[in-house]
Design a protein around this motif. Structure first.
Motif, PDB file in Angstrom:
ATOM      1  N   GLY A   1       0.632  -1.248   0.104  1.00 11.40           N
ATOM      2  CA  GLY A   1       0.061  -0.052  -0.097  1.00 11.40           C
ATOM      3  C   GLY A   1       0.799   1.331  -0.055  1.00 11.40           C
ATOM      4  N   ALA A   2       1.979   1.204   0.104  1.00  7.02           N
ATOM      5  CA  ALA A   2       2.983   2.310   0.026  1.00  7.02           C
ATOM      6  C   ALA A   2       3.174   2.749  -1.257  1.00  7.02           C
ATOM      7  N   THR A   3       3.411   4.351  -1.409  1.00  3.85           N
ATOM      8  CA  THR A   3       3.534   4.701  -2.754  1.00  3.85           C
ATOM      9  C   THR A   3       5.018   4.350  -3.257  1.00  3.85           C
ATOM     10  N   LEU A   4       5.157   4.436  -4.612  1.00  7.30           N
ATOM     11  CA  LEU A   4       6.470   4.379  -5.094  1.00  7.30           C
ATOM     12  C   LEU A   4       7.650   5.353  -4.621  1.00  7.30           C
ATOM     13  N   SER A   5       7.061   6.588  -4.264  1.00  3.28           N
ATOM     14  CA  SER A   5       7.952   7.429  -3.732  1.00  3.28           C
ATOM     15  C   SER A   5       8.461   6.980  -2.466  1.00  3.28           C
ATOM     16  N   GLN A   6       7.525   6.479  -1.553  1.00  4.03           N
ATOM     17  CA  GLN A   6       7.735   6.180  -0.144  1.00  4.03           C
ATOM     18  C   GLN A   6       8.699   4.910  -0.376  1.00  4.03           C
TER      19      GLN A   6
END
Length: 249
Positions: A14-19
């Motif tokens: 569920g984390a973004t690619l940025s994270q």
């Protein structure tokens, strides 16, 4: 390193690619190697991207964790010694190959060997070509390992003797060097042919939908690129230097 590990361990699909990319400086390289550019899709979650591409999100995240923590993904220029001057002695050029190319190529070879059986088992029925590639890869892998061993254990130590003016080369040593050149040239040609067969049977190493299969193809491409660079140094610099020195004896 402990902080990085904790950060990666707590990430979910569920984390973004940025994270995910901010968790380790190598993650950007990993994502780009499978066709994802974090800078252009930074706000999308890994889960959303994997659903779009029909990838297994847990498998992709596990792969990211595994490779960053093992410090596997690196740019070749970051680990390779600086290229010597053209006039540099043979010993320096041989070290450039042994230290700058052999470790990375062996690592890539091992990575492919580890990944190939899993990809073939999961996707062998969908992609029958994987079964044909398997036998050729085993032959290619074995031949390449022998090639590296011959260079580092036999040809390069002999070539280094040409740099020492105090060394009086015996006829046997000269013949071994001449034979070594012939062996290397023949081996390079055979290895390139085997690599071309792998590329042909792998449909030019295209990018299939499955993430693991895509990663496998990317590793093939990286290995092919690095081998061609390594062979080029041998063909255009090391072998001519050996021949030049032998001609002056």
């Amino acid at each position: 390193m402990k902080k990085i590990k904790q950060s990666l361990d707590h990430l979910t699909p569920g984390a973004t690619l940025s994270q995910i990319a901010s968790a380790h400086r190598r993650v950007n390289d990993l994502l780009r190697s499978i066709g994802l550019d974090p800078s252009s899709r930074s706000d999308e979650t890994l889960r959303a991207v994997c659903q779009q591409r029909q990838w297994n999100e847990s498998e992709v995240l596990h792969w990211i964790r595994e490779k960053t923590l093992a410090s596997y993904v690196h740019r070749p220029e970051e680990v390779r010694p600086e290229e010597p001057e053209r006039s540099t002695n043979l010993t320096k050029w041989c070290e450039y190959i042994s230290e700058g190319f052999h470790p990375l190529n062996i690592e890539l070879l091992n990575e492919i060997a580890d990944t190939f059986p899993r990809v073939a088992k999961v996707h062998g029925n969908q992609y029958p070509r994987l079964k044909y590639m398997c036998g050729h890869f085993k032959r290619f892998s074995g031949d390449l390992e022998l090639y590296f061993k011959f260079q580092s254990k036999k040809l390069f130590p002999l070539a280094g003797k040409l740099d020492d003016p105090r060394q009086q080369l015996l006829d046997g040593t000269i013949r071994k060097l001449e034979q070594g050149i012939r062996i290397v040239e023949k081996d390079q040609q055979r290895l390139l042919q085997l690599m071309e067969i792998l590329r042909e049977k792998g449909h030019q190493l295209g990018n299939p939908k499955d993430a693991t299969f895509r990663i496998l193809n990317q590793h093939f491409k990286m290995l092919e690129e690095q081998l061609k660079k390594q062979f080029n140094v041998g063909k255009k610099i090391i072998i001519p230097l050996i021949q030049q020195k032998l001609g002056s004896i």
